[in-house]
Design a protein around this motif. Structure first.
Motif, PDB file in Angstrom:
ATOM      1  N   ILE A  91     120.943  37.805  66.393  1.00 34.26           N
ATOM      2  CA  ILE A  91     122.034  37.702  67.365  1.00 34.26           C
ATOM      3  C   ILE A  91     122.069  38.969  68.208  1.00 34.26           C
ATOM      4  O   ILE A  91     122.137  38.937  69.436  1.00 34.26           O
ATOM      5  N   SER A  92     121.985  40.077  67.510  1.00 33.69           N
ATOM      6  CA  SER A  92     122.060  41.371  68.187  1.00 33.69           C
ATOM      7  C   SER A  92     120.912  41.513  69.184  1.00 33.69           C
ATOM      8  O   SER A  92     121.100  41.916  70.324  1.00 33.69           O
ATOM      9  N   THR A  93     119.697  41.120  68.751  1.00 35.87           N
ATOM     10  CA  THR A  93     118.540  41.224  69.634  1.00 35.87           C
ATOM     11  C   THR A  93     118.709  40.317  70.847  1.00 35.87           C
ATOM     12  O   THR A  93     118.477  40.720  71.978  1.00 35.87           O
ATOM     13  N   LYS A  94     119.147  39.109  70.563  1.00 34.97           N
ATOM     14  CA  LYS A  94     119.327  38.140  71.633  1.00 34.97           C
ATOM     15  C   LYS A  94     120.350  38.654  72.655  1.00 34.97           C
ATOM     16  O   LYS A  94     120.155  38.544  73.857  1.00 34.97           O
ATOM     17  N   ALA A  95     121.397  39.242  72.126  1.00 28.19           N
ATOM     18  CA  ALA A  95     122.447  39.749  73.009  1.00 28.19           C
ATOM     19  C   ALA A  95     121.937  40.919  73.841  1.00 28.19           C
ATOM     20  O   ALA A  95     122.239  41.035  75.027  1.00 28.19           O
ATOM     21  N   MET A  96     121.137  41.791  73.220  1.00 22.91           N
ATOM     22  CA  MET A  96     120.586  42.923  73.984  1.00 22.91           C
ATOM     23  C   MET A  96     119.712  42.425  75.116  1.00 22.91           C
ATOM     24  O   MET A  96     119.799  42.906  76.246  1.00 22.91           O
ATOM     25  N   VAL A  97     118.862  41.447  74.785  1.00 21.30           N
ATOM     26  CA  VAL A  97     117.982  40.893  75.811  1.00 21.30           C
ATOM     27  C   VAL A  97     118.811  40.267  76.930  1.00 21.30           C
ATOM     28  O   VAL A  97     118.571  40.504  78.114  1.00 21.30           O
ATOM     29  N   ALA A  98     119.834  39.519  76.519  1.00 18.46           N
ATOM     30  CA  ALA A  98     120.670  38.853  77.514  1.00 18.46           C
ATOM     31  C   ALA A  98     121.373  39.888  78.390  1.00 18.46           C
ATOM     32  O   ALA A  98     121.472  39.726  79.615  1.00 18.46           O
ATOM     33  N   TYR A  99     121.845  40.967  77.760  1.00 22.99           N
ATOM     34  CA  TYR A  99     122.546  42.016  78.507  1.00 22.99           C
ATOM     35  C   TYR A  99     121.606  42.635  79.540  1.00 22.99           C
ATOM     36  O   TYR A  99     121.943  42.779  80.719  1.00 22.99           O
TER      37      TYR A  99
END
Lengths: 290, 485
Positions: A91-99
């Motif tokens: 989740i954290s990785t996905k969110a960083m990428v999305a950010y």
């Protein structure tokens, strides 16, 4: 590394508070930031009237839910050896990428430069606890807002006052500069206006509260020191240059007393101006000149 | 329009929580909202929620924008975060008994090395006696020190003034603390302390007066101020002093006293032209000038500039007079010599010598603190005189016979009012002779006895007095006998 890019993007966005982003964009960034740094939202829903909190909570919660769904659906289709991390990490990785994607797509001037990665030892905030509680406290405080722009660069930039008036401890001991408090002025109803359209009471009030003391327009123009107004009144409208107010003062008295040499000199140059007139204090205009 | 007035508003951001819906009533309303929403059709619910969110983010303004992206609290909380770690009285605390908040720190437990600065900065003591360094300090302060919020005025302490302020008896170089940019050695921040015996209620303590905390305005984001405060505290502890006194135009936790500024126009036209004061719509400049006109010469017989030979008498007068107040400096003769004898362009000290007995019966003083007038086509500097220490004779014998405290205070005020008003009238005349534009006084000491009669007008600024590491019962403004530069 992803995390460096993410931190750099966050720092950039923090330095661009001047951007007027739509709320939906801000909320999207906020949700990704929270998911990247804190994971899924586990906090209770705030009261609906706590508007801001409510909106943020909703964005955080809902984005997290949708990412979770996407991840679980993709996990069933693709199973790679790399996916050994916990769901939370994904989740954290996905969110960083999305950010990062949002920041890149938004074109808000962010360019990732690996050389600008802050050396962890360079800021107080990054120092590990020292065992000196006093120092740790200070570090904890200072770490809240580390500024990654160098002092030299900041000094070279033009000064822009902070937009939102925040308390500024940098000048804490200063006494502050006090100036004369502005008196609350009665909304002075204009007497002429009151005579035309106002009530009897309004006229009465205007007349008693507005002691013009027999001053003419030329007196006022001289008091305020406007040469152009004085000349306009004298040359175009031929007003009485020796008019007396209730204290026996001429326009020239006002120009002299108020300290407007240009106006006084102009009036004195006019043959029609009687410079020998004394006011009720027995003073000629010239005697008021400093 | 000036700093403190608006600074107070700034501090009201602490009250931001207060202005938001809180407490029972709004909570009930929120519940009702939720209920009504639940009963509404789904699409209406969504619209309403969206609307509420929009309102929230719009009203949230800066705080909302700041919070999105890094999840941090608005900056006001940072400030609180620093002060809540410090030994100061909390906002909601009411002091009943005076005393230290923390114990004195034994010397061997005081941190021996300076607090670390972010790496691009370095500590650098400022040599105030060195002309080049005082010039650097002057430039830092004159360009970056306090402005009023409309940015019309900025304090312009002169180099001579800074020497006077920073080099009193017992001054310590270690307390003239600067911060430079390591790469180019530019002086970008400063804080200072000077030693002073201060009596608070009945306790006399050696304290440090903190002043001139300034960070270059382009570097405010570097958060140097808390480190400066910590560092000057450390250096004070190293000298065995654990209490400090300071003033600010802003509200911090927690003022021991709050005073208001009053201003007497000496050059009304310039004050209007610079925006320091305002000409009411129906007021004429001519009348304003007439109203503020004063005699050209002083009227008190025996009034003259204070000299070295007056030091002992003035010290005795001052300490006797100060005994009336709940917070006051305790001046030695060396302090009187330093602070109260005139220095050109900095401080003016006068005594009244009784023409017959040759005794020194009264004294007064004022100092010069000009402000730069920012972006004014006609004026570049506003010359302000500030009332400093004074003392008049009090009818002690008669007062000692009055038993009731309130009656005695009243008799004391009546007993000194006439004399004090006459003296301050002369102070105004002397200030005008010295080309000052305005004479400022706080409503501390006995100033309220003369401000109205002498045509002082209230200012928009307040000054708050603070003690560090000392609980102190609150003091009303007319019981403050301490003046800080």
């Amino acid at each position: 590394m992803l995390k460096d890019r993410f931190n750099s993007a966050v720092a950039h966005m923090n330095s661009r508070k001047d951007l007027k982003l739509p709320n939906s964009t801000k909320l999207g960034l906020y949700a990704d930031y929270k998911l990247a740094t804190e994971g899924l939202c586990t906090q209770p829903r705030p009261s609906l009237l706590e508007f801001e909190k409510s909106a943020k909570w909703k964005a955080w919660k809902e984005t997290g839910d949708s990412y979770s769904q996407e991840l679980s659906s993709s996990a069933t289709t693709t199973t790679t050896s790399e996916e050994t991390d916990t769901a939370e990490f994904n989740i954290s990785t996905k969110a960083m990428v999305a950010y990062i994607q949002k920041v890149e797509e938004g074109q808000w001037g962010w360019v990732f430069d690996p050389s600008t990665i802050a050396d962890p030892s360079s800021t107080l905030a990054a120092v590990l606890p020292t065992g000196d509680s006093d120092l740790d406290e200070l570090q904890a405080y200072l770490g809240i807002d580390k500024d990654e722009i160098s002092a030299e660069e900041l000094l070279a930039r033009p000064y822009v006052p902070h937009e939102n008036t925040q308390f500024d401890p940098s000048t804490m001991t200063a006494a502050g500069i006090s100036t004369m408090a502005t008196p609350v002025e009665e909304e002075g109803e204009d007497a002429l206006e009151a005579a035309k359209t106002g009530s009897v009471e309004a006229l009465q009030k205007a007349l008693s509260a507005n002691p013009d003391l027999g001053m003419t327009m030329l007196h006022w123009a001289c008091d305020r020191g406007s040469s152009r107004k004085v000349k306009l009144l004298v040359e175009t409208y031929n007003v009485d240059v020796n008019a007396l107010d209730d204290e026996g003062s001429t326009p020239l008295h006002y120009a002299c007393l108020s300290g407007w040499p240009e106006v006084a000199t102009y009036l004195q140059s006019l043959p029609a101006v009687d410079q020998s007139i004394k006011d009720h204090s027995g003073m000629t205009a010239a005697e008021y000149l400093d | 329009m000036s700093g403190p007035g608006k600074n107070n508003n700034k501090n009201n951001k602490d009250g931001k929580e207060v202005s938001r819906p809180a407490g029972n009533k709004p909570a009930m309303t929120a519940q009702r909202f939720e209920q009504e929403l639940a009963n509404a059709p789904a699409d209406v619910q969504d619209k309403l929620r969206a609307l509420l969110q929009q309102m929230a983010l719009g009203a949230g303004g800066a705080a909302g924008a700041a919070a999105v992206g890094n999840g941090k609290e608005p900056k006001s909380m940072d400030e609180h975060k620093f002060w809540k770690t410090q030994p100061v009285v909390k906002h909601d605390e009411v002091v009943e008994v005076d005393g230290p908040i923390e114990d004195d720190v034994p010397l061997d437990q005081v941190r021996a090395t300076p607090y670390p600065l972010p790496k691009e900065f370095e500590w650098s003591l400022v040599d105030v006696e060195n002309d080049n360094e005082i010039k650097e300090l002057y430039e830092l302060l004159t360009l970056n020190y306090v402005e009023d919020d409309d940015a019309m005025f900025r304090f312009d302490y002169s180099a001579a003034f800074l020497k006077w302020a920073l080099l009193p008896p017992g001054w310590k170089k270690a307390w003239h603390i600067g911060v430079r940019v390591a790469s180019n050695k530019k002086l970008v921040a400063f804080i200072s302390g000077i030693p002073q015996d201060v009596r608070v209620h009945t306790t006399v303590k050696r304290m440090v007066e903190i002043n001139f905390l300034c960070v270059h305005k382009k570097l405010r984001s570097k958060r140097l101020a808390p480190v400066l405060i910590k560092e000057v505290t450390r250096r004070t502890h190293l000298e065995g002093i654990f209490q400090a006194v300071y003033t600010a135009g802003v509200v911090l936790p927690k003022p021991m006293a709050t005073c208001r500024y009053f201003h007497r126009s000496l050059n009304p036209k310039k004050l209007v032209e610079t925006g320091f004061s305002h000409l009411a719509r129906n007021m004429t400049m001519a009348r304003l000038i007439k109203l503020n006109k004063m005699n050209d010469h002083t009227s008190t017989p025996g009034l003259r500039a204070m000299e070295e030979k007056d030091v002992a008498a003035v010290a005795a007068l001052m300490n006797k007079y100060s005994a009336h107040f709940n917070v006051a400096p305790h001046f030695q003769e060396a302090d009187v010599r330093h602070w109260l004898i005139s220095r050109p362009g900095v401080v003016w000290g006068y005594v009244v010598e009784d023409p017959e007995s040759k005794e020194i019966t009264d004294f007064f003083s004022f100092y010069s603190l000009p402000s730069t007038v920012i972006n004014n086509p006609k004026h570049s500097t506003l010359n302000a005189a500030y009332s400093f220490y004074y003392a008049v004779q009090t009818p002690d014998e008669a007062l000692s016979k009055i038993e009731d405290g309130a009656e005695r205070e009243k008799a004391r005020a009546e007993g000194i009012k006439g004399r004090l008003t006459a003296l301050m009238q002369d102070a105004l005349i002397l200030a005008r002779q010295n080309d000052f534009d305005v004479f400022n006084a706080l409503n501390l000491m006995d100033n309220a006895l003369f401000t109205e009669d002498l045509r002082f007008g209230p200012g928009d600024g307040y000054l708050h007095f603070y003690l560090y590491n000392w609980r102190c019962r609150e003091i009303s403004s007319e019981k403050v006998g301490l003046v800080m530069l």
